[in-house]
Structure formats: C-alpha cells, structure tokens
Design a protein around this motif. Structure first.
Motif, PDB file in Angstrom:
ATOM      1  N   GLY A  13      64.721  28.286  71.990  1.00  0.00           N
ATOM      2  CA  GLY A  13      64.390  27.067  72.714  1.00  0.00           C
ATOM      3  C   GLY A  13      62.910  26.752  72.724  1.00  0.00           C
ATOM      4  N   GLU A  14      62.081  27.769  72.521  1.00  0.00           N
ATOM      5  CA  GLU A  14      60.635  27.562  72.573  1.00  0.00           C
ATOM      6  C   GLU A  14      60.133  26.785  71.362  1.00  0.00           C
ATOM      7  OE1 GLU A  14      56.615  30.251  73.434  1.00  0.00           O
ATOM      8  OE2 GLU A  14      58.544  31.233  73.034  1.00  0.00           O
ATOM      9  N   LEU A  15      60.722  27.038  70.200  1.00  0.00           N
ATOM     10  CA  LEU A  15      60.295  26.351  68.982  1.00  0.00           C
ATOM     11  C   LEU A  15      60.522  24.841  69.082  1.00  0.00           C
ATOM     12  CD1 LEU A  15      61.558  28.693  66.097  1.00  0.00           C
ATOM     13  CD2 LEU A  15      59.195  28.007  66.514  1.00  0.00           C
ATOM     14  N   GLY A  16      61.704  24.465  69.533  1.00  0.00           N
ATOM     15  CA  GLY A  16      62.020  23.045  69.632  1.00  0.00           C
ATOM     16  C   GLY A  16      61.119  22.318  70.605  1.00  0.00           C
ATOM     17  N   LEU A 111      55.257  24.971  61.747  1.00  0.00           N
ATOM     18  CA  LEU A 111      55.764  25.756  62.873  1.00  0.00           C
ATOM     19  C   LEU A 111      56.689  26.870  62.388  1.00  0.00           C
ATOM     20  CD1 LEU A 111      55.892  26.150  65.925  1.00  0.00           C
ATOM     21  CD2 LEU A 111      57.745  24.466  66.000  1.00  0.00           C
ATOM     22  N   ALA A 112      57.521  26.587  61.393  1.00  0.00           N
ATOM     23  CA  ALA A 112      58.403  27.617  60.834  1.00  0.00           C
ATOM     24  C   ALA A 112      57.594  28.780  60.258  1.00  0.00           C
ATOM     25  CB  ALA A 112      59.296  27.012  59.757  1.00  0.00           C
ATOM     26  N   LEU A 113      56.494  28.465  59.585  1.00  0.00           N
ATOM     27  CA  LEU A 113      55.633  29.508  59.027  1.00  0.00           C
ATOM     28  C   LEU A 113      54.933  30.299  60.128  1.00  0.00           C
ATOM     29  CD1 LEU A 113      54.088  27.513  56.055  1.00  0.00           C
ATOM     30  CD2 LEU A 113      55.729  29.392  55.880  1.00  0.00           C
ATOM     31  N   GLU A 114      54.525  29.599  61.185  1.00  0.00           N
ATOM     32  CA  GLU A 114      53.914  30.299  62.319  1.00  0.00           C
ATOM     33  C   GLU A 114      54.917  31.254  62.963  1.00  0.00           C
ATOM     34  OE1 GLU A 114      51.833  29.386  66.678  1.00  0.00           O
ATOM     35  OE2 GLU A 114      52.213  27.734  65.273  1.00  0.00           O
ATOM     36  N   ALA A 115      56.165  30.817  63.085  1.00  0.00           N
ATOM     37  CA  ALA A 115      57.195  31.675  63.669  1.00  0.00           C
ATOM     38  C   ALA A 115      57.456  32.900  62.794  1.00  0.00           C
ATOM     39  CB  ALA A 115      58.480  30.873  63.860  1.00  0.00           C
ATOM     40  N   LEU A 116      57.503  32.712  61.479  1.00  0.00           N
ATOM     41  CA  LEU A 116      57.688  33.858  60.582  1.00  0.00           C
ATOM     42  C   LEU A 116      56.507  34.822  60.677  1.00  0.00           C
ATOM     43  CD1 LEU A 116      59.100  32.079  57.384  1.00  0.00           C
ATOM     44  CD2 LEU A 116      60.356  33.543  58.982  1.00  0.00           C
ATOM     45  N   LYS A 117      55.326  34.273  60.791  1.00  0.00           N
ATOM     46  CA  LYS A 117      54.130  35.114  60.935  1.00  0.00           C
ATOM     47  C   LYS A 117      54.219  35.967  62.194  1.00  0.00           C
ATOM     48  CE  LYS A 117      49.118  34.710  61.602  1.00  0.00           C
ATOM     49  NZ  LYS A 117      48.035  33.787  61.984  1.00  0.00           N
ATOM     50  N   ASP A 401      67.705  19.923  68.361  1.00  0.00           N
ATOM     51  CA  ASP A 401      67.860  19.697  66.926  1.00  0.00           C
ATOM     52  C   ASP A 401      66.609  20.129  66.171  1.00  0.00           C
ATOM     53  OD1 ASP A 401      70.329  18.699  67.495  1.00  0.00           O
ATOM     54  OD2 ASP A 401      69.907  16.628  66.928  1.00  0.00           O
ATOM     55  N   GLY A 402      65.445  19.909  66.784  1.00  0.00           N
ATOM     56  CA  GLY A 402      64.209  20.374  66.164  1.00  0.00           C
ATOM     57  C   GLY A 402      64.182  21.885  66.036  1.00  0.00           C
ATOM     58  N   GLU A 403      64.657  22.558  67.047  1.00  0.00           N
ATOM     59  CA  GLU A 403      64.760  24.027  67.012  1.00  0.00           C
ATOM     60  C   GLU A 403      65.693  24.471  65.891  1.00  0.00           C
ATOM     61  OE1 GLU A 403      64.601  28.084  68.838  1.00  0.00           O
ATOM     62  OE2 GLU A 403      63.739  26.327  69.786  1.00  0.00           O
ATOM     63  N   ALA A 404      66.855  23.839  65.814  1.00  0.00           N
ATOM     64  CA  ALA A 404      67.835  24.216  64.790  1.00  0.00           C
ATOM     65  C   ALA A 404      67.256  24.042  63.395  1.00  0.00           C
ATOM     66  CB  ALA A 404      69.100  23.376  64.949  1.00  0.00           C
ATOM     67  N   ALA A 405      66.594  22.921  63.156  1.00  0.00           N
ATOM     68  CA  ALA A 405      66.039  22.657  61.829  1.00  0.00           C
ATOM     69  C   ALA A 405      64.909  23.629  61.490  1.00  0.00           C
ATOM     70  CB  ALA A 405      65.536  21.222  61.760  1.00  0.00           C
ATOM     71  N   THR A 406      64.089  23.964  62.476  1.00  0.00           N
ATOM     72  CA  THR A 406      63.007  24.923  62.233  1.00  0.00           C
ATOM     73  C   THR A 406      63.567  26.281  61.834  1.00  0.00           C
ATOM     74  OG1 THR A 406      61.650  23.768  63.876  1.00  0.00           O
ATOM     75  CG2 THR A 406      60.930  25.970  63.213  1.00  0.00           C
TER      76      THR A 406
END
Length: 419
Positions: A13-16, A111-117, A401-406
């Motif tokens: 939920g934090e990503l979205g 944001l997806a790259l930051e999360a992977l990092k 939906d933003g969370e799901a796509a990320t």
C-alpha cells in the motif's frame, strides 16, 4: 528521510500512495488554469526536472538532460555501456490535461527501481528511465522528437519547425540548455538495447469494464496529422453582399462537418479537427484565411488512406463551390506498431506473479513506442483510469491500481528474459 527508511522495503500500500503523492507534486509544475498544462521546453518543463532528478537519485539513477530535451536517468551498468533496458514516458501535457497521462510512465518505473533497490535486488543488465520531452505535439507542429532522437531519426526539418510565437524547435532547445547539434550522438545502439517498456493510463474504458487494474497492450494505433489552409477574401461585413462573399470561415465550418461525416461512416477510423485559427479574426471583417488541423487514427494504413482521400474530396468540393483556395499539408505520420510477443508474455507472467489478471488490449492512442520501435522491441502496460477519461483535468487513477502496476513492473524486471 532517515537512513533506516531508505533501506527498508516498502510495505503493501505504501508504493501506491507514494506514487500518487509524487504525481500530485509534479502536477503543480503547470501553467495557470485548470488541470495540467506543461509544454515542451517551457518554464513548467524546467520546473519539473528537479523533482524527477530527486526521484531518479533515490532509485540509484544518475540524471542528465540530453540534447533533445529528454531527461534521462541511468544506473551504473547503463553508464558503463552494458546492455540496457529502457523504460519511460513523456513529461509534456496537452492544454489543461490531467496528472497521469505521460508523467505516470516516468514516476512509476523510477519508483519500481527504488523499491527493488530497497529490497537489495541487483538487475543483471543496465536500466535507463527517460522522461521524453515532447510526445503530445502541442507546442510545435511535430512530435516524438525525444524518442525519435534515441532511435536516431530526428531530421533537420523537424528542428526547423516553429511554434505560434515564431520560435523554432532548435531555438527552443538551445534556450532550454540543450545542444541540438549533438542530437545525432545520443542515438542508442540497437545491439546494446534490450527493449523498451512504457507504462500509461489506458485512456479508454476497457479495463474499467473488465474490473482489471492493468492490461497488456498488443499494438499502438497509426496516426496522421494534417494542416489545412483555406483562403478566401476579406471584406466589409456590412457592405459586401452575401452571394459575393468568399468567406473562409464559413467554408471551414462546412469542412469540419464533412470531416466528421467521413469519420462517422468509416469503420475503424477515428479523428478530430482539434485546432482552428481565423485571420484577421475581427468582429466586422469577412474571414480571409482559416487554418485548421485534421487528425486521423486507425490501426490499418489503408483505412487511414481511404479516410484521408474522402476527407480531401469533401473539402475540395466545398472550396470549389465557395471560390476558396485549399491547401492540405501532412505534418506527421506514423504507422501502427505491434508490441513484441516476448515482452507481452513477460508482462503477463509478471501480472500473474503479483496476482493481477491481465488481458491483452489494443491502444487507440499513439505513444513514444511509435518512434522507439525503430530502435528496439517495445511493450506497454496499461493502468485503469476512471471512466476512461484522459486529456482532461478529471483524469484519475487509484493508489491501489498504481501499487499493482508498480509491483508488476518490479516482477517484470526481475524475470526479464529476451528471446
């Protein structure tokens, strides 16, 4: 942000929520008025770059403005010249557009790259994220300059086009801090490019009807744009008899209806007359000249050709009957582009990995992939948008939906395999 926060994985939920916050922040880099207005090489374009730069740095990317007005973030592997996968979308908007068209595809992959990092994931290939300068083609009568530059397809005539204030694209880039004479040098090497992925709101109602957060795009539509100039004769509005008039605006009005009639009766063809200028544009003068745009879209070239011929024939009949001079100039043309099977398959697997249903669907809009396909294989992930609305201040997505796509993009990058 504390050191612990930097190293702690994002919770569900934090990503979205963070994605929505970032897009809200970017939307404030806008000219006054409703919605978002951020044109290529404008002050608003300049204002959004520090935000994107900060996002990129937090994701481990080195940001740089290139010769074509793109803002590019590269990971160390990409900087070192290793094989690289490209993601991105455009920063520019239409007049009074929405928050998500374009900028979503910039903020989300970063944001997806930051999360992977944060999760300690190291990808075995280079990554670059590109905020393309110009996709909408609002300020200048050309478009996709940034993505064409990466593909090595920018021509001198494109740099010579001028906006309504008479500023050429080359002059605008120079004033923006770019060096347009270096554009040929930023073309990417196809042998070193693994592929291109764009994340974008659907701009249509299909995902909402399916109750799906995301969808896998199969192809991008073909588009062509024309500038029509219609010349009549100015005269006094009170003293020139009606039968003796050569009113360019009345002729243009008939032509707009004729274009709509062609579109209404031609299957798989859509289009619009979206811009119209009148000269001398005075309350008591018969209009002497009208310039307007005609845009035609279809996934099939022969349908666009047939529609174009029908449109021209109808306009020519009006011009002849009313004693007007007609000119029609093609200003942009791009054929439909298919997405690569291996990228579609990889996206579908990524969707399954994170528990998201993802059916395939066609894009009725054009995107930077139309230019990037000359460089590499392309793919596209759609996100559901409220009521399918786009190019409008009320454009909207949900944080869920933003969370799901990320998370789909994160999964896609981790299992990415080129055929």
């Amino acid at each position: 942000m504390t050191k612990d926060a930097v190293n702690t994985p994002f919770s569900q939920g934090e990503l979205g929520q963070l994605l929505i916050e970032r897009l809200d922040e970017a939307a404030r880099c806008s000219a006054p008025g409703a919605g978002v207005t951020r044109l290529f090489c404008s002050q608003e374009h300049q204002n959004v770059l520090p935000l994107i730069s900060r996002w990129m740095e937090q994701a481990g990317l080195a940001p740089q403005l290139d010769a074509a007005g793109n803002f590019v973030g590269r990971c160390p592997k990409a900087q070192a010249g290793e094989k690289t996968f490209i993601m991105g979308s455009h920063q520019d908007s239409v007049i009074e557009g929405g928050k998500y068209d374009g900028m979503l595809g910039v903020a989300l992959p970063i944001l997806a790259l930051e999360a992977l990092k944060r999760e300690g994931v190291t990808l075995p290939f280079g990554i670059e994220v590109v905020a393309f300068g110009d996709e909408e083609g609002v300020r200048f009568p050309t478009t996709l300059v940034g993505s064409k530059a990466l593909a090595g397809n920018v021509t001198p005539d494109q740099l010579a086009v001028r906006d309504e204030q008479g500023v050429s694209l080359e002059e605008a880039l120079t004033a923006f801090g770019c060096q347009p004479d270096e554009i040929p040098a930023i073309a990417r090497n196809p042998a070193n490019t693994l592929g291109f992925l764009e994340v974008h709101i659907e701009q249509g109602p299909v995902l909402e009807q399916r109750h799906h957060a995301v969808g896998v795009v199969t192809a991008l539509t073909g588009i062509e744009r024309h500038r029509v100039t219609l010349r009549g004769k100015a005269g006094h509005a009170g003293t020139t008899p009606m039968p003796m008039r050569h009113d360019a605006l009345v002729g243009a009005a008939e032509m707009v209806l004729a274009v709509d009639s062609v579109l209404q009766r031609t299957d798989k063809l859509v289009g619009v007359v979206g811009k119209l200028d009148v000269h001398p544009n005075a309350v008591n003068v018969i209009p002497a000249e009208v310039t307007f745009t005609v845009e035609l879209r279809s996934p099939e070239r022969h349908i666009r050709q047939r529609g174009r011929e029908a449109v021209y024939a109808a306009m020519e009949e009006v011009a002849t009957r009313r004693g007007l001079v007609l000119e029609m100039e093609n200003t942009y043309s791009a054929d439909a582009t298919a997405c690569a099977d291996w990228i579609m398959t990889s996206l579908e697997k990524a969707c399954a990995d994170v528990g998201q249903p993802a059916e395939r669907l066609f894009s009725g809009a054009g995107h930077d992939g139309l230019a990037m396909q000359a460089l590499t294989d392309i793919g596209m992930l759609f996100i559901r948008c409220k009521e399918g609305l786009s190019h409008h201040p009320d454009e909207a997505i949900t944080a869920e939906d933003g969370e799901a796509a990320t998370r789909v993009v994160m999964a896609f990058l981790q299992q990415l395999e080129q055929p």
